[in-house]
Design an enzyme around this catalytic site. Structure first.
Site, short mmCIF file in Angstrom:
data_model
loop_
_atom_site.label_atom_id
_atom_site.label_comp_id
_atom_site.label_asym_id
_atom_site.label_seq_id
_atom_site.Cartn_x
_atom_site.Cartn_y
_atom_site.Cartn_z
N SER A 1 0.91 -1.15 -0.11
CA SER A 1 0.16 0.03 0.05
C SER A 1 0.90 1.20 0.08
O SER A 1 1.52 1.65 1.16
CB SER A 1 -0.97 0.07 1.12
OG SER A 1 -1.52 1.28 1.12
N GLU A 2 1.25 1.62 -1.31
CA GLU A 2 1.98 2.99 -1.39
C GLU A 2 1.57 4.20 -0.65
O GLU A 2 2.29 4.85 0.05
CB GLU A 2 2.17 3.49 -2.84
CG GLU A 2 3.10 2.23 -3.44
CD GLU A 2 2.54 1.20 -3.64
OE1 GLU A 2 3.00 0.00 -4.16
OE2 GLU A 2 1.22 0.74 -3.82
N ASP B 1 6.25 4.53 -10.78
CA ASP B 1 4.92 4.41 -11.46
C ASP B 1 3.96 3.98 -10.19
O ASP B 1 2.75 4.24 -10.30
CB ASP B 1 4.96 3.04 -12.34
CG ASP B 1 6.20 3.04 -13.43
OD1 ASP B 1 7.42 2.95 -12.93
OD2 ASP B 1 5.84 3.12 -14.43
N HIS C 1 5.76 0.13 -15.42
CA HIS C 1 6.90 -0.12 -14.93
C HIS C 1 7.94 0.61 -15.35
O HIS C 1 9.09 0.41 -14.99
CB HIS C 1 7.36 -1.61 -14.70
CG HIS C 1 6.25 -2.42 -13.96
ND1 HIS C 1 5.23 -2.69 -14.66
CD2 HIS C 1 6.39 -2.91 -12.54
CE1 HIS C 1 4.38 -3.57 -13.68
NE2 HIS C 1 4.92 -3.42 -12.42
#
Length: 324
Positions: free
Chosen positions: A60-61, A86, A130
Site C-alpha cells: 500500500s503505497e 509508477d 513499470h
C-alpha cells in the site's frame, strides 16, 4: 581520498547504512526492503539494523508514504521506498498535499525531512506500468526537492545529502543504472543541491541532461567531434533546484542548447530548461525526449521509446545545421 569501486545500488546501500549508523532517527520503510529490495538497494541493512529500523510494509503505497510523513513530523528521518515511480501514483495525495505542503501550511511549525525513493526510467521488458520517467511531475510541485543521480558517486553523495535535508526529497534513481559500476569516494566534498556537473566543456553546442540519459549523451560526444561539433555536456543531477547559472552561462557562450531526457518530450522538464535559456540568452534551442506513447513490453516496441546516442547525434546535427 578513499576510492572504492561499487555499483550504483551498492553506493545507495553505503550512503543509507552510513546515515543509519550515525543517526538512530534514520529509518527505512517499504515493500520487500527486508530482503534487500528488488534491486539490492537495501541489501544487508535489515540484518545490520533490525526490523524496527528497516521495516517491511504491506502493499500500500499510500500507507507507506503517509506513515513516512507522520514519522517525519514526530522527529524521525524516514526513507520510503516506492520500488518504481509508477507505483508512487498510488500515493500522490500524501506526496502532493501532505509532504510537500506541510511546512508552508503550518508556518514552519512542522517539517517533513522525508526521502522518497521513486526510481525512474525503463525496466527492461517491464512494459508501460513499470517504465515511466515522471520527474517533471514532481519538479512542478512547490515544497519538494527533486534529485536524479546518474553515477554511483552521485548515488552516494546525493543520498547522503538527502538524508540530512530538512524538507521532503523526491529521490529518483534510474532503474537501468543499478548495476552501473564506478569509483565512489565516501570522503568527497558534500553534495550541494542545485549545482550541476560539467562533464565536458565545448565551444559549439551545450547539451543538458540528467539520469541515465547523461550516459547516452556522453556516448554521442565522440561522433559529434568527428563531425566537427565540439559540445559541452552538463549533468543537472538536481532538477529542483536546478543550476540555471551554469546552464545559462554555457548557452550564452555556445549559442545553442540541446536538452536530452528519457521522459516523454511533451511537457518534460527539458521544456523548462529550454525556455529559460532562450529567454535569458536568445540561444537556439532543441529538445530530445521520448515520444508520447506508452512503453511497450516487446523489445522492438520498447526501443521506440528509447533515446540512443545516435538520436542525440542526429538532434545535435539538426540544431547545428538548422535542419527541420
Amino acid at each position: 581520498m578513499a576510492l572504492t569501486r561499487m555499483t550504483y545500488a551498492q553506493a545507495a546501500v553505503r550512503a543509507l547504512g552510513d546515515a543509519m549508523s550515525r543517526d538512530p532517527k534514520v529509518v527505512a520503510l517499504g515493500e520487500d526492503i527486508g530482503r534487500g529490495g528488488i534491486f539490492g538497494q537495501y541489501k544487508g541493512l535489515q540484518q545490520q539494523f533490525g526490523e524496527q529500523r528497516v521495516i517491511d510494509a504491506p502493499i500500500s503505497e499510500a500507507t507507506i508514504v503517509g506513515a513516512g510523513v507522520g514519522m517525519a513530523l514526530v522527529g524521525l528521518r524516514p526513507v520510503v521506498e516506492m520500488r518504481v515511480v509508477d507505483f508512487a501514483l498510488c500515493a500522490m495525495d500524501e506526496i502532493v498535499n501532505q509532504a510537500a505542503k506541510n511546512r508552508y501550511m503550518f508556518g514552519g511549525q512542522g517539517r517533513v525531512p522525508l526521502v522518497m525513493r521513486l526510481p525512474i526510467g525503463m525496466w527492461q521488458n517491464s512494459a508501460a506500468q513499470h517504465s515511466q520517467s515522471l520527474e517533471s511531475w514532481f519538479a512542478h510541485l512547490p515544497g519538494l526537492v527533486v534529485l536524479c543521480p546518474s553515477t554511483p558517486q552521485d548515488n552516494y553523495s546525493m543520498l547522503a545529502w538527502a538524508l540530512q535535508a530538512e524538507d521532503p526529497v523526491v529521490y529518483m534513481e534510474n532503474k537501468e543504472l543499478w548495476t552501473l559500476e564506478g569509483e565512489v569516494d565516501d570522503a568527497a566534498a558534500p553534495y550541494v543541491p542545485g549545482r550541476a556537473r560539467i562533464a565536458r566543456r565545448g565551444r559549439d553546442l551545450t547539451i543538458v541532461s540528467w539520469s541515465a540519459a547523461v550516459h547516452n549523451a556522453s556516448q554521442a560526444l565522440e561522433p559529434l567531434a568527428a563531425q566537427g561539433v565540439d559540445a559541452s555536456l552538463i549533468d543537472l543531477g538536481s532538477l529542483w533546484p536546478w543550476d540555471r547559472e551554469a546552464v545559462l552561462q554555457d548557452c550564452a557562450r555556445t549559442g545553442r542548447l540541446l536538452v536530452v531526457h528519457d521522459a516523454v518530450q511533451a511537457a518534460g522538464f527539458g521544456a523548462e530548461v529550454a525556455a529559460a535559456a532562450a529567454q535569458a540568452t536568445a540561444c537556439k534551442v532543441a529538445r530530445l525526449g521520448a515520444p508520447r506513447i506508452p512503453v511497450g513490453y516487446a523489445t522492438s516496441l520498447e526501443n521506440v521509446a528509447r533515446i540512443p546516442p545516435a538520436a542525440v547525434v542526429q538532434a545535435a546535427h539538426s540544431l547545428m545545421t538548422g535542419a527541420a
